[in-house]
Design a protein around this motif. Structure first.
Motif, PDB file in Angstrom:
ATOM      1  N   ARG A  41      11.270 -22.812  11.701  1.00 55.74           N
ATOM      2  CA  ARG A  41      11.953 -22.928  10.403  1.00 55.74           C
ATOM      3  C   ARG A  41      12.781 -24.206  10.346  1.00 55.74           C
ATOM      4  N   VAL A  44      10.451 -27.238   9.968  1.00 59.11           N
ATOM      5  CA  VAL A  44       9.900 -27.351   8.609  1.00 59.11           C
ATOM      6  C   VAL A  44      10.971 -27.874   7.655  1.00 59.11           C
ATOM      7  N   SER A  71       5.812 -24.084   3.486  1.00 53.57           N
ATOM      8  CA  SER A  71       5.694 -24.704   4.810  1.00 53.57           C
ATOM      9  C   SER A  71       4.366 -25.430   4.966  1.00 53.57           C
TER      10      SER A  71
END
Length: 89
Positions: A41, A44, A71
């Motif tokens: 996370r 990204v 993403s």
């Protein structure tokens, strides 16, 4: 984790192909040693910043778009940017 998050800010100001490639690994292309949801996370989100997203825009997808779609779109845009920056022979 701080280095991954900070890499997006660095790339926002100056393009560095190797640094962008390094972010792609934990963002989803590398798997294996980077199989960590939090690290993915953060990577990204760093890529979103590197591609010009504002702080608020870089922490998640816009309304109506899933995190997975968001993403994947960012990863594709990063790979496209790398291809565009490849030296022409």
């Amino acid at each position: 984790m701080a280095a991954v998050a900070g890499a997006g800010e660095v790339l926002r100001d100056a393009f560095d192909a190797e640094l962008l490639r390094a972010l792609l690994k934990p963002a989803g292309e590398g798997r294996g040693e980077y199989d960590d949801d939090l690290m993915r996370r953060l990577a990204v989100e760093a890529i979103a910043r590197a591609l010009g997203a504002g702080q608020a825009e870089s922490v998640g997808p816009p309304e109506g778009v899933t995190r997975a779609e968001w993403s994947q779109g960012l990863l594709k845009a990063a790979r496209d940017r790398l291809r565009g920056a490849a030296p022409q022979l």
